[in-house]
Design a protein around this motif. Structure first.
Motif, short mmCIF file in Angstrom:
data_model
loop_
_atom_site.label_atom_id
_atom_site.label_comp_id
_atom_site.label_asym_id
_atom_site.label_seq_id
_atom_site.Cartn_x
_atom_site.Cartn_y
_atom_site.Cartn_z
N SER A 9 -5.26 1.79 3.26
CA SER A 9 -6.27 2.95 3.23
C SER A 9 -6.16 3.34 1.57
O SER A 9 -5.20 3.43 1.05
N CYS A 10 -7.34 3.40 1.23
CA CYS A 10 -7.19 3.92 -0.52
C CYS A 10 -6.67 5.17 -0.59
O CYS A 10 -6.50 5.73 -1.77
N ALA A 11 -6.68 5.94 0.39
CA ALA A 11 -6.37 7.47 0.40
C ALA A 11 -7.25 8.30 -0.08
O ALA A 11 -7.05 9.63 -0.32
N ARG A 15 -10.24 3.12 -10.73
CA ARG A 15 -9.51 3.08 -9.25
C ARG A 15 -10.49 2.39 -8.38
O ARG A 15 -11.35 3.18 -8.10
N GLN A 22 -0.48 4.12 -6.16
CA GLN A 22 -0.15 3.80 -4.83
C GLN A 22 -1.46 4.15 -3.94
O GLN A 22 -2.60 4.66 -4.69
N ARG A 23 -1.52 3.94 -2.67
CA ARG A 23 -2.80 4.02 -1.87
C ARG A 23 -2.12 4.39 -0.66
O ARG A 23 -1.06 4.56 -0.25
N GLY A 24 -2.94 4.71 0.48
CA GLY A 24 -2.52 5.26 1.63
C GLY A 24 -1.65 6.51 1.75
O GLY A 24 -1.99 7.21 0.74
N ARG A 25 -0.82 6.41 2.67
CA ARG A 25 -0.10 7.73 2.71
C ARG A 25 0.99 7.59 1.47
O ARG A 25 1.65 8.73 1.38
N LEU A 28 0.02 7.52 -1.55
CA LEU A 28 -0.59 7.96 -2.76
C LEU A 28 0.13 9.16 -3.17
O LEU A 28 0.37 9.91 -2.64
N ARG A 42 -2.96 1.34 7.63
CA ARG A 42 -2.43 2.60 6.83
C ARG A 42 -1.86 1.94 5.56
O ARG A 42 -1.90 2.74 4.57
#
Lengths: 850, 569
Positions: free
Chosen positions: B455-457, B299, A196-199, A201, B452
């Motif tokens: 965002s790839c984090a 990734r 996953q990504r963003g928050r 993750l 949000r």
């Protein structure tokens, strides 16, 4: 030597080699740049942004190429508009780094505030609390208060098992990626990753079983928060309650430096107990890593003297056919009397997990009585290692381009994981790896040359390599000649001979004692002939089955091929740290009188006339000699349990009763005797073994955020011994003796040959008490080729009756295309009596219904 | 030789296909055949340019008439009336823009959208994108021929540099200079990448370019490869662009078959291969280093920069990453020379720009116009005015990461320089035109929700910052805001800009920053008066309890008085 670059960090002039990253340059200069994602052992990624600094570079006049000067003559420095990451930026000449400005301070506060917005702040129940980089850096660089509201924190899973050994707390994770990068870059076991990504993750595992890697525990050391914890230590203790004791891992010949964390706890009846094993930095041995066996398999040492474990608590003497507890005085008197009567009829059989001091005393005692000693092992060649073994100053970390490493008859990933790791890294630096084996192993992925031979031709393969190098071609046995015609083998031999440094590691896969002796001699011949001896990073390493077998050879112990007969004919048999009867019931027929000195009531001990209980190595001090011939000290981690003695002390006291001059009180004094009597150990004492020098990277308690929670080494890096070749002694070539029977003659009527292999996690006595590992240890099994299985009508997973050396046992069938046809692989220490290649009979076990 | 009397083109973009364009195509084909016209009428497909409202479209040349939306029922009428009898079917007629191609016979119509200046879209909508012959007929591959046979790589880079072409992906970096960096980089091999991962919401110019004129991208990449010294190129195309992918695949195959791509191009010793790679839908993969990581099979996360791709790109080698639109300018520049190109646009920003117009205007679609036209011109001329005559409130330019431009700036020329001065950015060319019924808080919330999610984090400020920004704006939109939140939003935005690793985190707060700059009063209204003037945010009225609680809160004076009284006791 790399070009040196001078720069200024926070007003301090620093000179470092070109290519050094700012964060490392600062560390060397004693300036802390806080980091989370950066780790000195891994490639920088610049993810966490904690290390942001202001960077100024001197202005260069494009026309002249000269540095532009200010009015006062100092170079004009131009700062970038933004903050830059100190962890990804290499130093450059004249660079000015500012980490102490308001802008940087504000940036660090912001990053910490960002991190803490999604962090649960459950420090009071977190394992990392007290040794947590996030805590430390928040205290050091944080804003003091947060503008963000606790109620708006993300709630996520807190107990996610990434397998049986490692747990993930998703809330605590700050997504620095250290664990993911460790697994892919360092361990090359990319079994965990980001999802996953963003928050959203998160770290996930995608192997079956979860987090399937022998190095998984290291991720918990480098995790800068309490997100990754081991199932073993989790919620076990708070870091500040822990004492630490320097030690050496006793599970394999690598000799990883470790620290036992201990505490006195009510839960264990007010006794001092080991809570966890942590790596202790030794850049010449294990760097800052240990394998999961070393980390989790220490439980066999537990419970000494307490009566609530399998450990023996008091001496036993057989009375009226039953073993009965007696006092030490009585037991030692009985033993001494028997030994005196036996005289030269005494046979002392010792195992390779004993310390040098124990082995020295055993040898002194036995020799003093005119008896004989034997080492309980299936590997030979320790004498050759002492002659042509690796030179003093050998370090895998120094091997790169120009170094050749030959690994033969060993699956290093299973037998010595840290060596596997370090050889992999040497290959990445440019070293040339040759893997010679009868079947594919994981290490071959990094090999420049793979030499394949049939089981039974291990020594022949090495001799064939040697032979292909010389113009003269003497009459050689047919197996050697056949192998010598292989172009791949010839290329490998040429590459090895042409390398500046040459190192050979030989193991025991597929070999018994005789084969091992031949292989060791062949390897020694290759090294001598190609002049890869007597220097650092050259020579021979044996991948022993136990931690201190090299030390046993050095102390004078030798294995014997006629062990079974010798045991039967001995008047008194003194078995220390070995369980021959447990390994093979046919060895149960001992001589007239059997004395067993052990931790546990083993199968052999059950047959004994006297059983002497001893301390585990965590309860005393001593030294081991690693496969690289590094003598290293271990210290007592927990107090001496009442009623138990150290092995060397038991032996020493028996000796004293017999009027021999043996040291029975202090291991350090035994070491002084070793130093005076064993040439290779001359000059050694416990003080020298405790010496340390500064190591890079800098790790330790003061800055846990930089290198992780691996322990700084302040208790000794050990001393690497110089082999005879390095001391100027002549080392002769010798023609190895081939096994008396050829491969085909050994096979059974079915044409199947059992070949022993080694597993990291087996059912051995020092592994099995660690129940956490049981899920990673299969039922007893044998592996065979699907084609053979088809002929025998054996489906995968079928239960077999395996008859080896006259003993029939049940084992599951693993079908594996990598197993050569005609061969059945039998893992050692998995409940099947295998010592060397042997004929085997297998058939499907009759299913007995309940 | 056969004489083709009429050319019938059916729009074939994803939206048209969804609306039945393929059935219409087959019906037309059958009808033409049944009327015995198949020797005189050629039928093909086009990528739609501009018009987005009357799909599927059927265009008939040489009259350059567009019909739409065309249903199966209309097919017979079009064939019978137009193709057979030569009469335009007035009931289906839609006006299209003036085609600006070089074939004079196409310039005969009037009454469509005002004249656009078309460089990158000059052939789109005119040629059959599956036909290399069509492309060659329309001056295709003359630029590559010229470049390979009469120019040195240095001359090409110089020509591009002189043209003043700036990157069209959003940042506006001078293209010639970037090419120069890659050429000068010492290490080999070198790679070029066409960034077709057009993921900025509301932007679809690259899709139109590829769907309408796939060969021009391939020709441009080949020229670029020759100029920088690369022999291998990659097109990283957005995964959703299935049609564009197909057409590129076809174009690459045809070009290879005809010796225009592959080994020995144009009979020279220059070799260039193109690989096509479809992305998997991550916004961040439009960022060049994330794109490179993704192309390497990792990734998709941006790298730390420097080093930049021209020195350390794909597999650590020098790599040229250009936007599709940037590349599409190249053939024309080489063909006509930089001098010609410099006549378009403004002194600081040369050339044309493809804009995608969305929002509350009467015409939505894509246009290509010289840099330097104003927003007012776009809205009035190309957008045909605001819908329902409402007032313009703001325009967001360049997709989610772009600026918010208030109506007061609508006369600022749209070029890189002027907009930079005005504190805005041109970005990818998407123009989201909003009237007064748009709530700025709601707009910000939608944009932050996007960031949000996307965002790839990788880096902390972006991962948590986007989430935090969203939370605060969401609270404001629901009536839970406080004035202090606005300062916090601004501070957070600045922090993210300073601390983030890549453009995503650095620009995630740009729209919010502009909203607070230009529309602060409206945001404050949400907080103080619990009112959304656009009527978008649903702010519940205070409950009697909350009103009572607010009234019961003692004033500062009362607190001081109380404290004073206790002291005296």
């Amino acid at each position: 030597m790399a070009k040196q670059v001078t720069l200024t960090i926070d007003g301090k002039q620093v000179t470092v080699p070109e290519g050094t990253l700012i964060v490392d340059a600062a560390k060397k200069a004693g300036i802390d740049v806080p980091v989370f994602c950066y780790h000195p052992k891994m490639e920088p990624v610049g993810m966490c942004r904690m290390c942001l600094v202001e960077i100024g570079r001197p202005v260069i006049d494009r026309a002249t190429g000269q540095v532009v000067k200010e009015a006062d003559g100092s170079p004009k420095v131009q700062f970038g508009p933004k903050l830059e990451t100190a962890c990804t930026t290499p130093v450059s000449e004249g660079m000015v780094v500012v980490g102490a400005s308001e802008k940087v301070k504000a940036g660090r506060e912001d990053i910490l505030e960002f991190l803490l917005t999604s962090h649960p702040l459950d420090c009071p129940i977190c394992d990392k609390g007290g040794e947590c980089p996030l805590q430390d850096l928040t205290m050091g660089f944080g804003p003091g208060e947060s503008r963000f509201i606790f109620d708006e924190k993300m709630r996520m899973d807190k107990h996610v098992p990434l397998g049986e050994l490692i747990y993930l707390d998703r809330e605590r994770c700050i997504q620095c990626g250290r664990c993911v990068r460790f697994q892919s870059e360092i361990a090359d076991d990319p079994v965990i990753g980001f999802y996953q990504r963003g928050r959203s993750l998160e770290i996930v595992t995608f192997s079956e079983p979860g987090f399937d890697s022998y190095f998984s525990g290291n991720t918990t050391d480098i995790c800068p928060v309490g997100a990754l914890t081991t199932a073993d230590f989790r919620f076990g203790a708070r870091p500040w309650e822990l004492n630490n004791a320097a030690s050496i891992c006793s599970q394999c010949p690598v000799g990883c430096n470790i620290t036992f964390n201990t505490r006195r706890e009510a839960r264990s009846g007010g006794r001092m107990v080991i809570k966890r094993v942590m790596p202790r930095q030794n850049e010449a041995v294990n760097e800052i890593w240990i394998c999961d066996k070393g980390r989790f398999a220490y439980h066999f040492t537990e419970g000494g003297g307490s009566g609530n474990s399998e450990r023996l608590t008091q001496p036993l003497v057989r009375k009226n056919g039953e073993l009965a507890p007696v006092s030490w005085d009585e037991a030692l008197q009985v033993v001494a009397e028997r030994f005196r009567q036996a005289g030269s009829g005494l046979l002392t059989l010792a195992g390779g997990r004993l310390s040098n001091e124990d082995l020295f005393n055993l040898r002194q005692l036995t020799q003093g009585l005119g008896g004989q000693t034997a080492l309980y092992t299936q590997m030979a060649g320790g004498d050759l290692v002492a002659q042509v073994g690796v030179g003093q100053g050998t370090n895998f970390a120094d091997m790169g381009a120009g170094s050749a490493i030959l690994v033969v008859a060993s699956d290093l990933h299973e037998e010595a994981p840290i060596w596997y790791l370090r050889i992999k890294q040497a290959v990445e630096r440019g070293a040339m790896l040759i893997v010679a084996g009868a079947r594919p192993t994981r290490l071959e992925k990094y090999a420049a040359h793979v030499v394949r031979y049939p089981y039974g031709s291990e020594a022949a393969a090495i001799l064939a390599m040697l032979n292909s190098l010389s113009a003269k071609r003497p009459n050689l046995p047919e197996p050697v000649q056949a192998l010598a015609r292989s172009p791949e083998l010839q290329a490998a031999a040429k590459a090895f001979a042409g390398a500046q440094n040459g190192l050979v590691l030989y193991g025991s896969e597929g070999l018994g004692l005789e084969g091992s002796q031949a292989l060791a001699q062949a390897c020694a011949n290759l090294l001598i002939s190609t002049n890869h001896i007597g220097r650092a990073n050259n020579g021979l390493i044996a991948v022993w089955q136990r931690a201190n077998e090299q030390g046993a050879w050095d102390m004078g112990f030798r294995p014997r091929t006629d062990l079974a007969e010798a045991m039967k004919s001995a008047r008194v048999l003194y078995v220390v740290a070995a369980d021959p009867a447990g390994d093979d019931p046919s060895m149960a027929e001992a001589g007239e009188f059997l004395v067993v000195q052990e931790l546990f009531l083993t199968d052999t001990a059950k047959l004994a006339d006297v059983v002497l209980p001893v301390e585990a190595y965590t309860e005393r001090e001593g030294s081991f000699t690693s496969g690289e011939r590094r003598v290293q000290r271990f210290y007592p981690a927990v107090p001496e349990p009442a009623g138990l003695k150290a092995d060397f002390a038991v032996t020493g006291q028996i000796g004293q009763l017999l009027g021999l001059d043996l040291e029975a009180r202090f291991a350090s004094k035994v070491m002084l005797r070793i130093a005076s009597q064993i040439a290779d150990y001359a000059g050694l004492d416990y003080v020298r073994l405790a010496e340390v020098v500064e190591q890079w990277p800098i790790v330790g308690r003061g800055d846990v955020y930089y290198g992780g929670t691996s322990y700084e080494n302040s208790q000794g890096l050990g001393v690497q011994l110089a082999p005879a070749a390095q001391r100027g002694a002549a080392v002769p070539l010798a023609w190895p003796e081939f096994a008396s029977q050829s491969h085909s003659q050994q096979a059974s009527a079915e044409g199947l040959l059992a070949a022993p292999i080694n597993r990291l996690l087996d059912r051995g006595q020092t592994v099995w008490p660690s129940t956490l590992l049981h899920s990673r240890i299969p039922q007893p099994y044998v592996a065979l080729n699907p084609a053979d299985a088809a002929v025998l009508r054996i489906p995968s997973g079928a239960m077999l009756q395996v008859t080896l050396n006259g003993t029939a046992r049940l084992a599951a069938a693993h079908l594996d295309e990598n197993v050569p046809q005609g061969v059945v692989l039998v893992p050692r220490s998995m409940g099947l009596p295998i010592f060397g290649p042997a004929p085997v009979e297998i058939r499907r076990a009759e299913v007995v219904s309940a | 030789m056969k004489v083709i009397r009429s050319l019938v083109l059916v729009s074939n973009d994803p939206r048209s296909v969804e609306l039945g364009a393929e059935e219409v195509f087959r019906a037309l084909h059958a009808e033409i055949r049944s009327q015995g016209l198949h020797d005189q009428v050629r039928i093909g497909t086009i990528g739609v340019v501009g018009e987005q409202q009357h799909l599927p479209l059927v265009m008939v040349y040489p009259e350059a008439v567009a019909y739409g939306p065309v249903t199966l029922d209309d097919v017979h009428l079009i064939v019978e009336e137009h193709l057979l009898k030569g009469q335009i079917v007035m009931s289906l007629l839609r006006f299209l823009q003036e085609p600006a191609g070089e074939l004079a016979w196409l310039r005969t119509r009037s009454g469509a959208l005002p004249v656009q200046q078309r460089i990158v879209l000059e052939r789109a909508g005119i040629i059959d994108p599956y036909s290399l012959d069509d492309y060659l007929l329309h001056n295709g591959y003359t630029a590559l021929g010229k470049a390979l046979t009469s120019m040195t790589p240095e001359q090409i880079i110089d020509e591009v540099d002189q043209s003043g072409l700036q990157g069209r992906g959003g940042a506006g970096f001078p293209t010639g200079r970037k090419w120069g960096f890659v050429r000068a980089a010492p290490s080999h091999p070198k790679y070029i990448i066409a960034n077709a991962d057009e993921s900025e919401p509301g932007t679809y110019k690259d899709r139109l370019i590829i769907e309408g004129d796939p060969f021009s991208l391939i020709e441009a990449m080949t020229i670029a490869a020759y100029a920088v010294g690369a022999n291998e190129g990659f097109i990283y195309i957005r995964g959703e662009y299935r049609l564009a992918y197909q057409r590129l695949e076809n174009a690459i195959r045809l070009a290879e078959e005809h010796g225009l791509l592959g080994d020995a191009i144009f009979g020279t010793d220059f070799t260039f291969h193109i690989h096509l790679h479809a992305g998997a839908g991550a916004y961040i993969c439009g960022e060049e280093t994330a794109l490179i990581e993704s192309l390497e099979g990792k990734r998709g996360q941006p790298r730390a920069r420097p080093p930049y791709p021209p020195s350390y790109g794909l597999w650590g080698k020098p790599t040229l990453v250009n936007n599709v639109e940037t590349l599409a300018n190249i053939p024309a520049i080489i063909r006509h020379g930089s001098e010609w190109y410099r006549q378009f646009g403004t002194p600081s920003s040369r050339g044309t720009k493809v804009y995608t117009i969305m929002g509350n205007v009467n015409f939505t679609g894509a246009i290509e116009a010289p840099l330097g036209i104003t927003l007012r011109e776009v809205i009035e001329i190309y957008g045909k005015g605001m819908k329902h005559g409402r007032r313009l409130k703001l325009v967001q330019t360049g997709g989610s990461s772009g600026s918010i431009v208030p109506a007061s700036l609508q006369d600022t020329p749209m070029d890189f320089e002027s907009w930079r001065k005005a504190g805005a950015s041109l970005g990818s060319g998407a123009l989201l035109i909003c009237d007064e019924r748009t709530c700025v808080v709601d707009l910000a919330k939608v944009l932050l929700q996007f960031f949000r999610f996307e965002s790839c984090a990788k880096c902390t400020p972006c991962r948590t910052g986007t989430q935090r920004l969203y939370q605060i704006v969401d609270a404001i939109s629901k009536g839970h805001g406080a004035l202090a939140d606005l300062d916090e939003l601004q501070q957070l935005g600045k922090d993210m800009e300073l601390l983030s690793n890549c453009g995503l985190g650095q620009t995630a707060s740009v729209a919010l920053r502009d909203i607070l700059k230009h529309f602060r009063d409206e945001v404050e209204e949400h907080i103080l008066e619990r009112k959304c003037r656009a009527g978008v945010c649903r702010i519940p009225a205070l409950s009697p309890y909350e009103i009572a609680a607010a009234a019961a809160t003692p004033s500062q004076a009362a607190i001081e008085e109380f404290e004073g009284s206790t002291e005296s006791v």
